[in-house]
Design a protein around this motif. Structure first.
Motif, PDB file in Angstrom:
ATOM      1  N   GLU A 123       0.825  -1.149   0.235  1.00 43.75           N
ATOM      2  CA  GLU A 123       0.015  -0.157  -0.358  1.00 43.75           C
ATOM      3  C   GLU A 123       1.036   1.638  -0.066  1.00 43.75           C
ATOM      4  N   LYS A 124       1.816   1.394   0.606  1.00 44.59           N
ATOM      5  CA  LYS A 124       3.145   2.380   0.864  1.00 44.59           C
ATOM      6  C   LYS A 124       3.283   2.639  -0.707  1.00 44.59           C
ATOM      7  N   CYS A 125       3.912   1.463  -1.392  1.00 43.58           N
ATOM      8  CA  CYS A 125       4.755   2.039  -2.829  1.00 43.58           C
ATOM      9  C   CYS A 125       3.725   2.929  -3.890  1.00 43.58           C
ATOM     10  N   LEU A 126       2.216   2.185  -3.661  1.00 44.72           N
ATOM     11  CA  LEU A 126       1.411   2.508  -4.618  1.00 44.72           C
ATOM     12  C   LEU A 126       0.729   3.934  -3.951  1.00 44.72           C
ATOM     13  N   THR A 127       0.641   4.210  -2.827  1.00 43.34           N
ATOM     14  CA  THR A 127       0.469   6.029  -2.662  1.00 43.34           C
ATOM     15  C   THR A 127       1.990   7.051  -2.690  1.00 43.34           C
ATOM     16  N   ARG A 136       1.742   6.152  -6.702  1.00 41.12           N
ATOM     17  CA  ARG A 136       0.354   7.550  -7.728  1.00 41.12           C
ATOM     18  C   ARG A 136       0.573   9.167  -7.589  1.00 41.12           C
ATOM     19  N   GLU A 137       1.871   9.313  -6.491  1.00 42.46           N
ATOM     20  CA  GLU A 137       2.159  11.004  -6.183  1.00 42.46           C
ATOM     21  C   GLU A 137       3.103  11.558  -8.505  1.00 42.46           C
ATOM     22  N   ILE A 140      -9.630  -2.457  -2.315  1.00 41.50           N
ATOM     23  CA  ILE A 140      -8.461  -1.906  -1.842  1.00 41.50           C
ATOM     24  C   ILE A 140      -7.454  -1.118  -3.360  1.00 41.50           C
ATOM     25  N   ALA A 141      -7.920  -2.351  -4.357  1.00 43.56           N
ATOM     26  CA  ALA A 141      -6.378  -1.542  -6.083  1.00 43.56           C
ATOM     27  C   ALA A 141      -7.234  -0.268  -6.280  1.00 43.56           C
ATOM     28  N   GLY A 178      -9.192   1.430  -4.909  1.00 43.41           N
ATOM     29  CA  GLY A 178      -8.980   3.072  -4.052  1.00 43.41           C
ATOM     30  C   GLY A 178      -8.026   3.593  -4.359  1.00 43.41           C
ATOM     31  N   PHE A 179      -6.714   3.391  -4.554  1.00 40.76           N
ATOM     32  CA  PHE A 179      -5.480   4.002  -5.172  1.00 40.76           C
ATOM     33  C   PHE A 179      -5.795   4.876  -6.307  1.00 40.76           C
ATOM     34  N   ILE A 227      -5.960   2.964  -9.264  1.00 44.04           N
ATOM     35  CA  ILE A 227      -5.417   3.032 -10.308  1.00 44.04           C
ATOM     36  C   ILE A 227      -5.986   2.427 -11.968  1.00 44.04           C
TER      37      ILE A 227
END
Length: 396
Positions: free
Chosen positions: A158-162, A165-166, A193-194, A196-197, A199
């Motif tokens: 989850e951290k790497c996706l946050t 995405r930036e 969850i996916a 929610g990012f 993607i």
């Protein structure tokens, strides 16, 4: 199948040259072996520098294969390409640009694992020519990741996706369904969850027990019970329904993209476009024949250092090409063109596929949309098996 002099391979542009082509670069290193994986890789990094040198040299040796054609996609696969330093990745991209005609804005994808995507690494990649990340999440749940022996944990996923995405707009993630003991609720939560990012692309595959993997040994010893076909299909149906409702297109049975975010690299494979594979075990295709490099790192490096591409080649018969077209076409939204079959392979092939397809049409697993033979929603999950029944086996 025959082995040819690699220095004479795939050097004559095929009919239709002048189109867009792709380059796949195989990075054969991983931090650790996932229990389900049967791809070619090594967990020893001590030859990494020599491998990068060899990859650059193979790119130089094979530049004549794309005369008159433009490279539209560069794809770093593996293995785990994100174990490379950003400078090494950029060096490989620059080598492509030096020796090939590249479109102004190519799709350049890097497969990456969450444990490699620190904030510093993401910032470096964002400043590089890489414009698409394919992140191997696989699951957002710790028990699944441990069963697969993934190098990252759920928090890192989850951290790497946050962070990603930036800095990246074009991101794909991998998710695996059909896991042992994976409830439908847990699979649904993975998908939620996916989403929610935000993607725009998701590649999702059923867990397959491949021979000679740790997972196969666990199953053989009775330590793990694979999900049933019914459970796996239920997972797929949930995935398909949820992502379609969220604005994704299932443009290939394992790939879901929002409009404008289909993988150009993968779409080219399914549409039989030309590509070359660089690195040990990498495959190449020029429309007439397929080639694959040796899957041994030291032997690959030694051969390239001697200016020899260690490739074995198979010249495709008309039947081979027909079977490949049927297999790839039925897996995609583009389907199989009946008029193309008649034009490229002959009317007997068209008559054959319609005869073989008849029972699947009656069972509502296939349908004909104008000139195009496609799978129905019910038939999509069974596409590979259906395609096998449509293969031509006795003509060359």
């Amino acid at each position: 199948m025959k082995s040819l002099d690699p220095n004479n391979l795939l050097r004559t542009p095929p009919s239709g040259a002048g189109g867009q082509v792709g380059i796949y670069i195989h990075i054969p290193f991983c931090k650790q072996a996932c229990h389900y994986c049967d791809f070619h890789f090594s967990t020893s990094m001590w030859k990494k520098e020599a491998m990068v040198n060899a990859l650059c040299k193979e790119l130089e040796l094979r530049e004549k294969e794309f005369l008159g054609e433009q490279v539209a996609t560069i794809y770093f696969g593996g293995g785990t390409p994100s174990v490379l330093e950003t400078e090494e990745i950029v060096r490989l991209i620059n080598t492509v640009r030096e020796h090939y005609d590249v479109v102004d804005i190519p799709e350049i994808t890097l497969e990456a694992n969450p444990d490699d995507l620190s904030e510093d690494k993401i910032l470096q990649l964002a400043a590089s020519p890489i414009n698409r990340l394919s992140i191997g999440i696989q699951s957002f749940f710790e028990e699944d990741l441990k069963l697969m022996n993934r190098a990252h944990n759920a928090l890192e996923a989850e951290k790497c996706l946050t962070l990603a995405r930036e800095h990246f707009n074009n991101i794909s993630i991998d998710l695996i369904y059909g896991m042992p003991n994976m409830t439908l609720d847990r699979w649904k939560r993975n998908i939620e969850i996916a989403l929610g990012f935000g993607i725009p692309h998701i590649s999702s595959y059923a867990l397959t027990v491949e021979p000679k993997t740790a997972l196969a040994k666990f199953v053989e010893d009775g330590l793990i019970t694979p999900a049933s076909d019914e459970e796996t299909q239920e997972h797929f149906n949930l995935l398909n329904d949820t992502l379609l409702a969220a604005g994704f297109d299932c443009y290939e049975i394992s790939n879901f993209g929002k409009p404008g975010y289909y993988s150009q690299n993968n779409s080219a494979y399914w549409q039989q476009k030309k590509y070359i594979g660089i690195g040990p075990s990498a495959h190449s295709f020029d429309g007439k024949q397929r080639g694959w490099n040796i899957n041994n790192n030291p032997k690959y490096i030694k051969s390239i250092e001697q200016d020899i591409v260690p490739m074995e080649v198979e010249v495709l018969s008309a039947t081979d090409k027909y079977n490949e077209y049927v297999m790839t076409g039925l897996r995609t939204i583009w389907g199989v063109s009946l008029s193309r079959i008649a034009t490229e392979f002959g009317s007997n092939y068209k008559e054959y596929i319609l005869m073989q397809a008849d029972k699947f049409l009656e069972e509502h697993l296939l349908f004909v949309d104008g000139d195009i033979l496609k799978t129905t929603k019910k038939g999509m999950f069974l596409a590979d098996g259906i395609a096998a029944d449509l293969f031509m086996l006795n003509l060359k």
